[in-house]
Design a protein around this motif. Sequence first.
Motif, short mmCIF file in Angstrom:
data_model
loop_
_atom_site.label_atom_id
_atom_site.label_comp_id
_atom_site.label_asym_id
_atom_site.label_seq_id
_atom_site.Cartn_x
_atom_site.Cartn_y
_atom_site.Cartn_z
N VAL A 1 4.96 8.56 4.70
CA VAL A 1 4.14 7.41 4.39
C VAL A 1 2.79 7.65 5.04
CG1 VAL A 1 3.84 4.93 4.71
CG2 VAL A 1 6.12 5.86 4.37
N THR A 2 1.75 7.73 4.23
CA THR A 2 0.43 7.90 4.83
C THR A 2 -0.44 6.72 4.44
OG1 THR A 2 0.08 9.42 3.01
CG2 THR A 2 0.14 10.38 5.20
N SER A 3 -1.13 6.20 5.40
CA SER A 3 -2.00 5.06 5.10
C SER A 3 -3.33 5.24 5.80
CB SER A 3 -1.34 3.77 5.56
OG SER A 3 -1.12 3.82 6.94
N THR A 4 -4.36 4.74 5.17
CA THR A 4 -5.66 4.73 5.82
C THR A 4 -5.94 3.27 6.07
OG1 THR A 4 -6.74 4.55 3.70
CG2 THR A 4 -6.49 6.76 4.59
N GLY A 5 -5.96 2.88 7.29
CA GLY A 5 -6.26 1.49 7.58
C GLY A 5 -5.14 0.78 8.30
N ARG A 6 -5.50 -0.38 8.80
CA ARG A 6 -4.59 -1.16 9.62
C ARG A 6 -3.55 -1.88 8.76
NH1 ARG A 6 -8.14 -4.42 13.49
NH2 ARG A 6 -8.68 -5.50 11.58
N ILE A 7 -2.32 -1.81 9.20
CA ILE A 7 -1.25 -2.48 8.46
C ILE A 7 -0.79 -3.70 9.22
CG2 ILE A 7 1.12 -2.26 7.60
CD1 ILE A 7 0.71 0.66 7.19
N THR A 8 -0.68 -4.84 8.53
CA THR A 8 -0.02 -6.00 9.11
C THR A 8 1.24 -6.22 8.31
OG1 THR A 8 -2.04 -7.08 9.87
CG2 THR A 8 -0.16 -8.49 9.48
N ALA A 9 2.36 -6.35 8.99
CA ALA A 9 3.61 -6.58 8.27
C ALA A 9 4.18 -7.93 8.68
CB ALA A 9 4.60 -5.47 8.60
N ILE A 10 4.44 -8.76 7.67
CA ILE A 10 5.12 -10.04 7.95
C ILE A 10 6.53 -9.89 7.42
CG2 ILE A 10 4.98 -12.54 7.76
CD1 ILE A 10 2.15 -12.25 6.75
N LEU A 11 7.42 -9.39 8.27
CA LEU A 11 8.79 -9.17 7.82
C LEU A 11 9.63 -10.39 8.10
CD1 LEU A 11 9.25 -5.49 8.96
CD2 LEU A 11 8.60 -6.35 6.73
N GLU A 12 9.24 -11.15 9.09
CA GLU A 12 9.91 -12.42 9.33
C GLU A 12 8.92 -13.34 10.01
OE1 GLU A 12 14.00 -12.42 10.76
OE2 GLU A 12 13.35 -13.96 12.14
N LEU A 13 8.80 -14.54 9.47
CA LEU A 13 7.84 -15.47 10.04
C LEU A 13 8.38 -16.09 11.32
CD1 LEU A 13 6.28 -17.46 7.10
CD2 LEU A 13 5.13 -15.94 8.69
N GLY A 14 7.51 -16.24 12.30
CA GLY A 14 7.88 -16.95 13.51
C GLY A 14 8.85 -16.20 14.37
N MET A 15 8.90 -14.87 14.20
CA MET A 15 9.82 -14.10 15.01
C MET A 15 9.30 -14.03 16.44
SD MET A 15 10.64 -10.26 14.82
CE MET A 15 8.98 -10.29 15.35
N GLY A 16 10.20 -14.20 17.37
CA GLY A 16 9.80 -14.12 18.77
C GLY A 16 9.16 -15.39 19.30
N PHE A 17 9.11 -16.44 18.49
CA PHE A 17 8.57 -17.71 18.98
C PHE A 17 9.49 -18.27 20.05
CE2 PHE A 17 5.61 -19.62 15.51
CZ PHE A 17 4.79 -18.52 15.64
N ASN A 18 8.88 -18.83 21.07
CA ASN A 18 9.66 -19.41 22.16
C ASN A 18 9.51 -20.93 22.11
OD1 ASN A 18 10.58 -20.36 24.64
ND2 ASN A 18 10.04 -18.45 25.66
N PRO A 19 10.60 -21.65 21.89
CA PRO A 19 10.50 -23.11 21.69
C PRO A 19 9.93 -23.86 22.89
CG PRO A 19 12.79 -22.40 21.86
CD PRO A 19 11.97 -21.17 21.72
N GLU A 20 10.03 -23.27 24.08
CA GLU A 20 9.54 -23.98 25.26
C GLU A 20 8.02 -23.91 25.40
OE1 GLU A 20 11.31 -25.86 27.12
OE2 GLU A 20 13.24 -25.28 26.24
N LEU A 21 7.42 -22.98 24.69
CA LEU A 21 5.98 -22.79 24.84
C LEU A 21 5.21 -23.54 23.76
CD1 LEU A 21 6.01 -18.96 25.59
CD2 LEU A 21 5.94 -20.83 27.22
N THR A 22 3.94 -23.75 24.02
CA THR A 22 3.12 -24.50 23.06
C THR A 22 2.77 -23.62 21.88
OG1 THR A 22 1.02 -23.79 23.99
CG2 THR A 22 2.04 -25.73 24.99
N GLY A 23 2.26 -24.27 20.84
CA GLY A 23 1.83 -23.54 19.66
C GLY A 23 0.79 -22.50 20.03
#
Lengths: 405, 266
Positions: A81-103
Amino acid sequence: MSVLEISCVTKSFREYRSEWHRFLSWLGFSTKPVKQFEVLRDISFSAEHGEIIGIVGKNGAGKSTLLKVISGVMAPTSGRVTSTGRITAILELGMGFNPELTGRQNAVYTAGLMGFSNEDINEALMFIQEFSELGVLFDDPIRHYSSGMWARLAFSVATARIPEILIVDEALSVGDVAFQQKSFSRIKHFAEKGCTILFVSHDRNAVLSLCDRVILLDQGKIAQSGPPEATMDYYNALLAGNVDGIVQTGSSFDEVGTRSGTGEAKITGIRLLSALGEEVETIATGSKVTLEVVATTFTAIETLVFGMSIRDRLGQVIYGTNTALTAQKLQNVSAGSSVCFRTHFAANLGVGAYTIQTALVSSETHLENNFEWIDHALSFHVMNPTDMHFVGLVSLPSSFEISYQ
Amino acid sequence: MQERLFFMQLWIYRHFILVAVSNDFRSRFSRSTVGILWAVLHPLAMVAIYALVFSHVMQARLDGLTGKYAFVEYLIAGLLFWTLFSEIILKSLTLFLSHAEMIKKARFPRSLIPIIFFSTQLTEHLGLIIATMIIYYLLGHTFSASILIAPTFIFLTAIFAMSIGIILGILNVFVRDLQQVVPIILQLSFWLTPIVYPFSAIPPDFQSLIHFNPLYHFVDLYHRVIFTGEFPLFSDFFIPVITTIVFSGISIIVFTRSADDLTDAL
């Protein structure tokens, strides 16, 4: 030059005779894996600047794995896989969110994980607070959020920065309708800015309205690739032919369907016929069709009731009936008889894929003497060839009467 | 993913590491009344209980050492080592399993996981160090200047434990039995290391054997510097430094070579 080049990517999961062989392989000893499961086979395609590519396919076709490999989360077994440029991947929304912390704290964390610099984060926070429409709640612990708010925050964080390549795995249908439209236009805006987008979706409309090209995956291979409409039609045919991959349609009645029951009587043939008596898999909405089912008895049966129901792709029963409800119970059926049940009905159904469930029982409910029950006895697809388009699962022909008052 | 140079990542993600560590503490103490104070109160209570039990209830004494609290002070110095060492190893066992979602679904340098964990553990250990100092002070212990050397072997202990932890944490993804076996082995090592008993209590025939236990050389530094207050010789650092280098070397090899398999297996 293409922004993204995927050449001959194959992904297989390896299984070793023992995990110790796996450990030894890390240390450079040559140990051969016993089994290899191929999830992706020889995938090649490239994406141009600003192109939006939809990736469709049944569950287990390898869509998510492909996105993981392209985004660099997983390494391909072979290929590049070759790419030129920055990749953003949204494979799962809100992953790693911590409920105790603020938005805000969660946004800072997630943006940091995505590799944002401090300045980038400060800039992004303004956008996130505004786009997520959270207002003052942005500084509240997110355990107070509704699931919609949670999703809005997650989407805003994920799309705060415009990358060169965006990879989205079914993340577009979050929040309420208004926010869905907003996120749609955000994605379109990305494409206008020249961002290349790859996304997986089961939403036909989303695919048709966004994509320049669609890639259909089937069993880890590219089955079709081309203009959205043509590819989606091909995909529908594939779906209608084999919903959930359980039972084939038409006369090729499959013995391995999800069957249960005591087996005194069994269905030995099932076909869907058009008004002309031809066997069909795809029917027009509103057309008159006949479901022909042949049942064979293996012992003498005192009372035999046949039942059928139509289910949508989510498995919800749209309609169901049986011969007990219509007072057509068969009494004293001798062993070895073959009975043909023809159900005539008008397919007043919306566009989509449906399955038929059958039951051979001795009373209205299938709890008592359940001879045979098949979940996916047959599948078919409904199209709407008329100009009268409508939404929903059921066709309820209607007309408007409009007058000024 | 092509892993960039370790220290480059550390630098690029420095703010993120800080955010991740502080988030960990924030969320852990977010709904408690005294908040971050627990980070000291908790180890303080633990050490105080040891002090009380061994000085008053058991009235344990060290041979050749006078002073009512000598044994307690000896014990606390050893526990300072053991708590850091065993906590890091035990928690690393599930380090990768508990970050499965992140590893499978986010694109980021994998080495951030152990780095953030390591930083969090060291920060947490500060609480125990402060608690130890408080109890030592209350017991009337006077610190010598040698205490300034303590950060070096505390850090060395942490790196040593982390290296073992990374190896076990990765293997545990594939062979979950480790989760059951490792605590037992740790228990055994605890009793094979002079922590609750002095070196002199070991039968003379076995005293030479104990030198083969690398943990002894670590805890010996703690005893000499924190408890006795002597300045260690350079040679005292020899075995701890060598074992740490060897284990961190192995852990780096295992970590980089297993990267692809790990994502697939989680």
